[in-house]
Every structure is written in structure tokens, then in C-alpha cells.
Enzyme design. Sequence first.
Site, PDB file in Angstrom:
ATOM      1  CE  LYS A 304      -4.097   0.195   0.817  1.00 37.57           C
ATOM      2  NZ  LYS A 304      -5.223   0.481  -0.058  1.00 37.57           N
ATOM      3  CD  GLU A 311      -7.135   8.561   2.349  1.00 37.35           C
ATOM      4  OE1 GLU A 311      -8.037   7.728   2.397  1.00 37.35           O
ATOM      5  OE2 GLU A 311      -5.947   8.283   2.602  1.00 37.35           O
TER       6      GLU A 311
END
Length: 479
Positions: A304, A311
Amino acid sequence: MPKAKSTKSVKTPAKSPAHATPAKAWQARIGDAADPLAEKFVESISFDYRLAEHDIRGSLAHADMLCTKGMISVSDLAAIRKGLNSILDDIRSGTFEFDLKQEDIHMAVEAALIQRVGDPGRKLHTARSRNDQVALDIRLWCVAAIDRVAQLLTELQRAYVALARQDGGVVMPAYTHLQRAQPILFGHELLAYVEMFQRDRDRLADCRARTNISPLGSGAVGGSTLPIDRLQVARQLGMQDITANSLDSISDRDFVVEFAFALSMIAMHLSRWAEQWILYSSTEFDFIRIADQYTTGSSMMPQKRNPDMLELIRGRTGGVYGQLVALLTMLKGQPLAYNRDMQEDKRWLFAGFDSVELSLQIAAPIVKSAVIKPESIARRLDEGFLDATVLAEYLVRKSVPFRTAHQIVGSMVAYCEREGLTRLADIPREVMQSMSPKIDTDVRDVLGAGNVVAAYQSAGAGGIKQLSAQLKRWSKTLK
Ligand code: ARG
């Protein structure tokens, strides 16, 4: 918060009992029976300590004026100046002890001044109330905060322009309804954000003009019978004018709400951009790569690279809107003029500012370090019939009414989908001509995303000519 002194009150120099200094400036009337819980409930120094520098600036200007007008002597003024400057030094070096017993920053500074210089310090509050004092301090704080946000916005705008200069020529799909619509240059999209942040800067400048006006001298609510010169104080503080109505002066927090709204709008713009780039950095889009330092990994999934900073920019927007609603709601039920409710304005104002300041600070380096991925974008540029509109306009140029042209091209797109073709250019010429006899060999010159961006004529379009003009304009404006 810096150093806090919790329970002990400030020691004052020995004085005659007639004017002995109580723990709080207003305590002579109310008595000394403080409930620690009440003290904790009412205090604002734990957050309004952030007004300290502005409070002292305001007091210095006020003291100068009192002296000019003969209300304090030159030696009183010298003592006050010396005392306030030493307090300022201590605040800046982090050694000043903020005394929670003093309720707020205004009383803390005044108490410290009296402790340091004695009687001259007791004259500073002549023709002044905490009501006009706090109104002034917040205005001064807001002006500085507005300038800071404007500066950060400019830096962010510069980052977009630099990226647009470097990689802006990449042709990409523009979307409506998140469906592929028309081709544009990547630089055009980057400059869309520059436009938004320019409007934010304009809004701030507008708000600044209404904020940079001095309410000092309005007193507690009705004014003062002493011969003060409000304009002198305003000028010394670099403020544009003085407020005209004492009642309004001390109860007006419109400028705080306006700034909070400007912050909300900035947060919204940042959030939209963050969302866009979160999408663009996904495997599905793969248009840009966010630099490693602005991504995080997963504790479980080794592959990841999450765009957490973006965000959080998006996620913190709700909090910024929240402060705007809190401020509006705090004000709506208040009778004229000052009410303690107003003390809460700073809590929300500071929180909104801090959040937007942080987001702006991190946004610029994220933009600067982002890498646009031309090959990945180009790989699927032929999908989505981005040139359908230009084909309709080609027919318009050959005298076909636009609605008819729209239908013809619609049928061509349907033909492609039936036949499994991805590009309008793949339709055999005879088939095209059977759908419209106006189609000629020159149709090849208009089809394809690259041709479209070269052909855009309208001002403000996403094409090559327009981008270079806009880049010139922004490079000049943002110098
Ligand atoms: N800490 C107060 C505020 O922020 C200052 C004004 C207090 N005035 C008063 N009358 N109690 O609003």
C-alpha cells in the site's frame, strides 16, 4: 498553551489599603469568594493567550494616545512602555506565566504590568473596557491571520503554475458526471485550482478591508467622556479607520464570521482538489503519482501507498465548516451589545485557522513533488469518445444545424459500440459518409484528442493557445 500559573494570584507592590489591588481587576465590587470550578469555566486565557502580542500592540498605541491627550504623563508612558515591552519579551521567549486566575489575556497582561511598574500601570485602562479591547485584539489577530493565509494561498498557486509549466501540455480527459467528456491539457486543470484560490485571496482581501478598522475607544458600550483620540490609535496600529457606533463596535463579530467563511471556502477548494488527486493516484486512473513522503503504508498490506495527507485535507474540511456554523449560531441570539458568549468566538476562529493553515502548508509541497504520468494517461485517451463534440462542430462548420449534427455523431458513437470500435476515427469513411454526406477526408484532421486541444478557439478553453496565455498571465500575477 505556554506556561500557566494555576492558582496563585499576581503579587502587587505595596500600596495604601484604599486602592489595594484585588486578585482580579473587577473584584472590588464582587468580593473574593471564587469557586475554582467557576473560574475554570469562565476563563479564556487557555486559548486567548494567542492574542497577547496584539493586546500589547493595542495597549502601546492606547498609552501613546493617553499621553498625547494629556491623560497620563510622559514618565507614566515611559513606565508603561517599558513594562509592556518586557512582558512582550517574556511572552516571546516563553517565560511569561499566564495566570489562569486572571480570566483572560487582557487582565493577565494588565496585572503583570501593574506588578512590574506599579501605579503607571493602573492608568493604562483609562477610557477603555475589555469589551473594546478584545474587539480590537481579534481584529488585529484576524488581519495578521488573513495575511498569513493569503501568503500560503499564493505559494500554493505558484506550485500549481510551476507544475503546469513543466507538465501542463499532457492531453487528458476532462470529466462531467465523472464520465469522460472532452479532452483538455493537464495544465488547464491545474490552473482551474489557481482560479479558485485567487477568488479565495480576493475574498480575504475584501474581508481584510472590513476588519482593519479600530473599535478601540468605544469603551464598555456607550463610549467615554474623556477626550480620547480614536483615530490616532487606529493610525498607529496601521488601521484604515475607526468604527462609527460604540454599540456596534463592541458587539460586531461579522468580520470573524466572514473570515471563517473564507476559510471554509478555502477548505472546500482544498478538499475538492484532494479528492481529485486521490482518484488520480488510484490504480483505476493512474494519472499522477503522489511523492512517497506524502503517502503512508498499511500495517497489514505491504503493497500500500495511501494518500493520507490528501485524505486528511479532505477530512478536516468538516471541522472548518463546523466553526463557521458555531460562530453564526453563537451570535444569533445575542441582545446588544457585549455578552460573554462572544468569548467563544476565538475558540472556533483559532481552530478553523489552524486547520486551514496546516492544510495549505502541506498542499504546496504535495503539488510540487507530484509526478504526472503521461504514458498512463495516453494509453486510454482514445476511450470515451472525447472527440465526439468536435465532430459535431465539424459538421456545424459544414452548415449542418447543431442538433442534427449532435444526432448524427450520436449514431456514430452507437455504431462504434455495436461494432466494438473504441474510436470515431476507426469508422470506415463510407459508413461515416452514409450517415452524413458532409463528412469529407479532412475529418481525419479534427478527430483525436490531440487535434481537439490544438483546435480549441473559445476564450478560457482547455487548449494549447489558451494554456500558454493563462500561464503567461499567472506567471506575471504571481511574481
Ligand atoms: N475574555 C473576554 C472575551 O473574550 C473579554 C471581554 C470580557 N468583557 C467582560 N465584560 N466580561 O470576550
